[in-house]
Design an enzyme around this catalytic site. Structure first.
Site, PDB file in Angstrom:
ATOM      1  N   ARG A 123      -6.754  -2.417  -5.559  1.00  0.00           N
ATOM      2  CA  ARG A 123      -6.434  -1.432  -4.535  1.00  0.00           C
ATOM      3  C   ARG A 123      -7.224  -0.153  -4.826  1.00  0.00           C
ATOM      4  O   ARG A 123      -7.244   0.327  -5.958  1.00  0.00           O
ATOM      5  CB  ARG A 123      -4.950  -1.113  -4.576  1.00  0.00           C
ATOM      6  CG  ARG A 123      -4.596  -0.038  -3.592  1.00  0.00           C
ATOM      7  CD  ARG A 123      -3.287   0.606  -3.946  1.00  0.00           C
ATOM      8  NE  ARG A 123      -2.977   1.638  -2.968  1.00  0.00           N
ATOM      9  CZ  ARG A 123      -2.250   2.710  -3.235  1.00  0.00           C
ATOM     10  NH1 ARG A 123      -1.771   2.893  -4.442  1.00  0.00           N
ATOM     11  NH2 ARG A 123      -2.009   3.603  -2.315  1.00  0.00           N
ATOM     12  N   GLU A 151       1.741  -4.905   0.450  1.00  0.00           N
ATOM     13  CA  GLU A 151       0.308  -4.597   0.322  1.00  0.00           C
ATOM     14  C   GLU A 151      -0.394  -5.614  -0.576  1.00  0.00           C
ATOM     15  O   GLU A 151      -1.560  -5.931  -0.376  1.00  0.00           O
ATOM     16  CB  GLU A 151       0.148  -3.180  -0.239  1.00  0.00           C
ATOM     17  CG  GLU A 151       0.509  -2.118   0.777  1.00  0.00           C
ATOM     18  CD  GLU A 151       0.912  -0.788   0.171  1.00  0.00           C
ATOM     19  OE1 GLU A 151       2.007  -0.714  -0.427  1.00  0.00           O
ATOM     20  OE2 GLU A 151       0.150   0.172   0.292  1.00  0.00           O
ATOM     21  N   LYS A 157      -0.197  -1.870 -11.902  1.00  0.00           N
ATOM     22  CA  LYS A 157       0.733  -2.828 -11.301  1.00  0.00           C
ATOM     23  C   LYS A 157      -0.053  -4.095 -10.998  1.00  0.00           C
ATOM     24  O   LYS A 157      -1.220  -4.010 -10.603  1.00  0.00           O
ATOM     25  CB  LYS A 157       1.301  -2.279  -9.989  1.00  0.00           C
ATOM     26  CG  LYS A 157       2.335  -1.214 -10.193  1.00  0.00           C
ATOM     27  CD  LYS A 157       3.055  -0.939  -8.872  1.00  0.00           C
ATOM     28  CE  LYS A 157       3.675   0.426  -8.898  1.00  0.00           C
ATOM     29  NZ  LYS A 157       3.400   1.262  -7.766  1.00  0.00           N
ATOM     30  N   HIS A 203      -2.556   4.467   3.217  1.00  0.00           N
ATOM     31  CA  HIS A 203      -1.579   3.386   3.412  1.00  0.00           C
ATOM     32  C   HIS A 203      -2.082   2.335   4.411  1.00  0.00           C
ATOM     33  O   HIS A 203      -1.283   1.611   5.027  1.00  0.00           O
ATOM     34  CB  HIS A 203      -0.233   3.896   3.972  1.00  0.00           C
ATOM     35  CG  HIS A 203       0.511   4.828   3.071  1.00  0.00           C
ATOM     36  ND1 HIS A 203       1.205   5.915   3.536  1.00  0.00           N
ATOM     37  CD2 HIS A 203       0.668   4.836   1.730  1.00  0.00           C
ATOM     38  CE1 HIS A 203       1.767   6.541   2.529  1.00  0.00           C
ATOM     39  NE2 HIS A 203       1.453   5.917   1.413  1.00  0.00           N
ATOM     40  N   ASN A 250      -3.169  -2.760  -8.902  1.00  0.00           N
ATOM     41  CA  ASN A 250      -3.118  -1.368  -8.458  1.00  0.00           C
ATOM     42  C   ASN A 250      -3.143  -0.498  -9.714  1.00  0.00           C
ATOM     43  O   ASN A 250      -2.110  -0.309 -10.367  1.00  0.00           O
ATOM     44  CB  ASN A 250      -1.834  -1.139  -7.642  1.00  0.00           C
ATOM     45  CG  ASN A 250      -1.753   0.270  -7.099  1.00  0.00           C
ATOM     46  OD1 ASN A 250      -2.620   1.109  -7.380  1.00  0.00           O
ATOM     47  ND2 ASN A 250      -0.720   0.546  -6.340  1.00  0.00           N
ATOM     48  N   ARG A 256       5.198  16.445  -0.883  1.00  0.00           N
ATOM     49  CA  ARG A 256       4.057  16.994  -0.120  1.00  0.00           C
ATOM     50  C   ARG A 256       4.525  17.606   1.200  1.00  0.00           C
ATOM     51  O   ARG A 256       5.409  17.060   1.855  1.00  0.00           O
ATOM     52  CB  ARG A 256       3.051  15.885   0.177  1.00  0.00           C
ATOM     53  CG  ARG A 256       2.333  15.407  -1.066  1.00  0.00           C
ATOM     54  CD  ARG A 256       1.448  14.218  -0.769  1.00  0.00           C
ATOM     55  NE  ARG A 256       1.792  13.106  -1.635  1.00  0.00           N
ATOM     56  CZ  ARG A 256       1.450  11.838  -1.427  1.00  0.00           C
ATOM     57  NH1 ARG A 256       0.742  11.517  -0.376  1.00  0.00           N
ATOM     58  NH2 ARG A 256       1.803  10.901  -2.272  1.00  0.00           N
TER      59      ARG A 256
END
Ligand code: AMP
Length: 401
Positions: free
Chosen positions: A89, A385, A15, A178, A8, A239
């Site tokens: 990702r 994930e 990551k 997601h 990621n 957000r």
């Protein structure tokens, strides 16, 4: 047996998690952080090593070299050629990708073309891809899209009521995000909590610093809360989620700020952080302030819970009922307080019977929180994930992607 690595890559971090497949055994994991800084951070856990180094990490290439060197010197791999696939990702796959894809020139071009929809992540994903490609030229590479799982939505779930030209010419519509997490959660919920059910209706709540919900029928996404970008949907850490679009024009008139400035504020200074008057975007701080009776924190927490609860209600209707509601991600997995104030807002209407003692005692674990008499099951399922990326890597190696 094959070794694959889930990656990621963000603008200043990478990551990673190395798996042995098909066992789904994690061999190593960690993060390269503060890329571009003199005091970059490299964390590695694998073999007998568990370490954190602080050192200059000038670019993504240097970060990838650190990861691969550590994999070799720790003995996790005896040769880098053992790593057969790199799964990247990718946040935005737009209308192009309804499943993972090989990282071809065409894939790369499409990700580049979609940059306006994800200016923050898309360039970083491509940097990560090239850094690994240079370092592991023999490995296959795939892109796993956060939006792919949501591509099964029907028009009335993904269209915005805007001029047709914006939809047709600019592909302005809901894409969600997601998706890899929602898919993991729905698959696991169906397999482990709804065995033998011919038709399944799952509401997945991925609630972390970014948050979204999905309505999943028979394993396929029918609706999700995030919109064109991850700004839409429920309220989040910084957000706003959904608001009346006239806020833009009104606040612009009041403050003299232009649309880009206001957009930035809705992304970075709103949500829990904004409503709590700058206290924090982190639910741990908000919870602490709630305990102290801070009225802005109480307001922020309640508004957050209301927004999530309203989406749960919406998806209950969208699915014609529900069999299970799943909580996951940083807040969903770790905050018994937030789970409780969300569930309290839907339990009467949905006929839930929640064991609130268990909600506390089973915090941070996978657990069923509903009692047997509950009309809908409620569970905490930690998301994963990376394992989804690793599973698609295996498919790529087996020729079934
Ligand atoms: P994520 O983006 O999924 O990693 O979630 C990160 C967010 O989860 C943080 O910003 C916090 O709001 C929340 N969080 C993480 N750990 C805890 C905890 N122990 N208690 C309450 N909230 C937590």
């Amino acid at each position: 047996m094959a070794k694959v690595i889930a990656v990621n890559a963000g603008s200043s971090s990478i990551k990673y998690k190395l798996f042995e497949m098909p066992e789904e055994k994690v061999l190593a994991s960690g993060i390269v952080d503060r890329i571009g800084h003199e005091d970059g951070i490299f964390k590695f856990k694998g073999g007998k090593e568990d370490r954190k180094d602080v050192l200059p990490i000038p670019d993504h290439g240097a970060g990838v070299r650190l990861i691969l060197e550590a994999l070799s010197t720790s003995g996790v791999v005896s040769s880098l050629e053992e790593i057969e696939c790199v799964g990247h990702r990718v946040v935005q796959g737009g209308k192009y990708f309804s499943k993972s894809a090989f990282f071809t020139k065409d894939t790369e071009e499409k990700i580049r073309e979609l940059t306006p929809l994800d200016p923050l992540h898309a360039p970083a994903h491509l940097l990560g891809f090239h850094a690994f490609k240079d370092a592991l030229p023999g490995a296959k590479a795939i892109a796993v899209f956060d939006t792919a799982f949501h591509q099964t939505m029907e028009e009335e779930d993904y269209l915005f009521p805007i001029p047709d030209e914006w939809t047709e010419k600019y592909d302005c519509r809901r894409y969600g995000a997601h998706g890899t997490s929602h898919q993991y959660l729905a698959e696991k919920a169906i397999r482990d909590y709804l065995p033998g059910l011919a038709h399944t209706r799952v509401i997945t709540c991925h609630i972390g610093s970014g948050a979204s919900l999905a309505a999943v029928r028979d394993g396929k996404c029918v609706a999700t809360s995030m919109g064109l970008t991850p700004l839409g949907g429920v309220m989040m850490g910084t957000r706003s989620g959904d608001i009346d679009p006239s806020v833009l024009d009104y606040v612009s008139t009041c403050t003299g700020k232009d649309v880009h400035e206001i957009y930035e504020i809705l992304n970075r200074k709103s949500g829990l952080l904004g409503v709590s008057a700058g206290l924090s975007n982190d639910t741990r701080d908000i919870e602490e302030a709630v305990q102290e009776g801070n009225p802005k924190a109480i307001r922020a927490a309640n508004l957050f819970a209301r927004r999530v609860a309203d989406y749960i209600g919406q998806y209950f209707v969208r699915l014609g009922g529900a069999d299970i509601i799943v909580f996951s991600a940083g807040i969903g997995e770790n905050s018994d307080y937030f789970r409780r104030i969300i569930l309290e807002r839907v339990e009467e209407a949905l006929g839930l019977d929640i064991d609130y003692g268990k909600n506390v005692s089973e915090n941070r674990k996978e657990a069923l929180l509903s009692r047997p008499g509950s009309r809908i099951k409620v569970a905490i399922i930690p998301t994963d994930e990376e394992v989804m990326i690793a599973r698609d890597c295996l498919k790529a190696l087996e020729g079934t992607l």
